[in-house]
Design a protein around this motif. Structure first.
Motif, PDB file in Angstrom:
ATOM      1  N   ARG A   1     -31.908  -5.684   9.961  1.00 39.25           N
ATOM      2  CA  ARG A   1     -32.721  -4.906  10.906  1.00 39.25           C
ATOM      3  C   ARG A   1     -34.082  -4.569  10.316  1.00 39.25           C
TER       4      ARG A   1
ATOM      5  N   LYS B   1     -37.315  -6.269  15.732  1.00 40.04           N
ATOM      6  CA  LYS B   1     -37.379  -6.454  17.180  1.00 40.04           C
ATOM      7  C   LYS B   1     -36.493  -7.584  17.694  1.00 40.04           C
ATOM      8  N   LYS B   2     -35.812  -8.276  16.794  1.00 44.35           N
ATOM      9  CA  LYS B   2     -34.968  -9.391  17.211  1.00 44.35           C
ATOM     10  C   LYS B   2     -33.603  -8.917  17.699  1.00 44.35           C
ATOM     11  N   GLU B   3     -32.996  -9.690  18.576  1.00 47.70           N
ATOM     12  CA  GLU B   3     -31.614  -9.450  18.958  1.00 47.70           C
ATOM     13  C   GLU B   3     -30.724  -9.894  17.796  1.00 47.70           C
TER      14      GLU B   3
ATOM     15  N   TRP C   1     -26.782 -10.384  16.379  1.00 45.98           N
ATOM     16  CA  TRP C   1     -25.340 -10.448  16.597  1.00 45.98           C
ATOM     17  C   TRP C   1     -24.650 -10.402  15.237  1.00 45.98           C
TER      18      TRP C   1
ATOM     19  N   PRO D   1     -26.429  -0.935  13.937  1.00 41.81           N
ATOM     20  CA  PRO D   1     -27.470  -1.231  14.918  1.00 41.81           C
ATOM     21  C   PRO D   1     -27.578  -2.724  15.245  1.00 41.81           C
ATOM     22  N   VAL D   2     -26.591  -3.266  15.976  1.00 41.07           N
ATOM     23  CA  VAL D   2     -26.631  -4.656  16.413  1.00 41.07           C
ATOM     24  C   VAL D   2     -26.442  -4.706  17.925  1.00 41.07           C
ATOM     25  N   ASP D   3     -26.778  -5.864  18.488  1.00 42.30           N
ATOM     26  CA  ASP D   3     -26.670  -6.021  19.952  1.00 42.30           C
ATOM     27  C   ASP D   3     -25.302  -6.486  20.391  1.00 42.30           C
ATOM     28  N   ARG D   4     -24.607  -7.193  19.529  1.00 47.76           N
ATOM     29  CA  ARG D   4     -23.273  -7.685  19.885  1.00 47.76           C
ATOM     30  C   ARG D   4     -22.432  -7.841  18.624  1.00 47.76           C
TER      31      ARG D   4
END
Length: 370
Positions: A328, A333-335, A337, A363-366
């Protein structure tokens, strides 16, 4: 000597094979499957069989048989070695930690222990000493590009840098002059049963330091601090902390991301300062460290371009958190996983609640779980 190594492709025991070959010994070995490291050992002169273990691979004139801790005691090659030993008592049979322990007794050994960061810290120390002209032998639990994608560098000096693994209390076989303690958290509870027993093993290991020896420990980690109290003389211990001035320099100069790597580098810094290497030389060497196999190893050319794939061996909740924080920081700013494969049933069971907490809050998107 004629040396046979059972499970020669293991990331630990293969390093000893490189050392033995450099010393001029004849090395044979066996493993269930081939690997890059096995091919490199063959290039250096080892005679290695891959496939089902076979008693006939242990020759009559063998002097030493070394086996990986992963090899069961009923392995046919170990059984044959014991059979031969009854006829020739001078034949030695040693586990990898026992054999490495013998090496530590004949060298000025720097042993890196702790729950996290052992491989990286060992590599940083080894590469810095090499850069400073100390020509060490280094045994690390991963592969380094600087070592030709192997886990070992054989030097000509008497300095030996090793990764000291606590699993199965392996490190109790080693006799170092310097112990580096990166941190201490609950792990390997399938073997130790409790944190108290784990702490007891670390205290025993530190107690092997001679009166002239030094413990270098992470002042920021409560577990490491608790072990350091067992060394009563302040002159025999040195601490490192993210609050020291060099941490700011390292944050801006290290090629490997993450606060945890700053801590690893600080440990390496203190070791090399103890060996009278100028701080400027140490910091310059640490800035060149490019990372190692499966430690935040980044692949930018992937089948799902323009994605970036990061491979990391982190298998403990704290390591997962550190890896994601590093990612992070690099790509705010990247997605992102996280694809996580649990490592060892007993660790997953013992630390289940911590895994749930970490995987639920990072803090991840998936999150993808195997």
């Amino acid at each position: 000597m004629n040396i046979h190594i059972v499970g020669i492709g293991g990331i630990g025991v293969s390093s000893l094979a490189f050392v033995y070959l450099s010393q001029g010994h004849s090395v044979t070995g066996s493993d269930l499957a081939g690997s890059d490291i096995i091919e490199k050992l063959k290039e250096r002169g080892a005679d290695i069989f891959t496939g089902k273990h076979n008693a006939s691979l242990v020759l009559q004139d063998v002097d030493l048989v070394v086996y990986s801790p992963a090899v069961p005691q009923n392995n046919p090659e170990l059984k044959q070695a014991r059979k031969l030993q009854k006829k020739r008592e001078e034949i030695s049979i040693k586990s990898y930690p026992e054999a490495l322990g013998e090496l530590t007794k004949t060298h000025y050994t720097i042993a890196v222990c702790g729950t996290h960061g052992k491989s990286t810290t060992t590599a940083m120390i080894g590469l810095t000493l090499q850069s400073a002209g100390k020509d060490p032998t280094v045994i690390v639990g991963t592969k380094l590009k600087e070592y030709g994608d192997t886990n070992c560098r054989v030097g000509k000096s008497n300095i030996l840098v090793i990764e000291a693994d606590e699993h199965f209390a392996s490190f109790l076989n080693y006799r170092p002059k310097i112990v580096v303690l990166t941190n201490l958290e609950p792990d390997h509870l399938d073997y130790y049963g409790s944190l108290k027993n784990l702490q007891g093993a670390f205290r025993s290991f530190v107690s092997f330091l001679p009166l002239s020896g030094t413990l270098i420990f992470n002042q920021d980690n409560p577990g490491a601090n608790s072990i350091a109290t067992s060394v009563k003389e302040d002159s025999r211990k040195k601490s490192f902390s993210l609050s020291q001035k060099e941490a700011t320099i390292l944050r801006g100069s290290l090629r490997v991301p993450g606060t945890h790597n700053v801590a690893n580098a600080l440990a390496a810094l203190e070791v090399c300062k103890l060996l009278k290497i100028p701080a400027k030389t140490i910091l310059m060497a640490l800035a060149t460290y490019k990372g190692s196999w499966r430690r935040f190893e980044t692949f930018t050319k992937s089948a799902v371009a323009p994605s970036i794939l990061v491979s990391d061996y982190g298998h403990h909740p704290t390591e997962i958190k550190a890896t994601i924080e590093a990612a992070r920081t690099l790509w705010p700013k990247k997605e992102i996983w996280l694809i996580f494969q649990p490592h060892q049933y007993q660790r997953t069971l013992a630390l289940f609640d911590q895994f749930v907490q970490t995987l639920s809050t990072i803090p991840v998107d998936r999150v993808v779980l195997t």
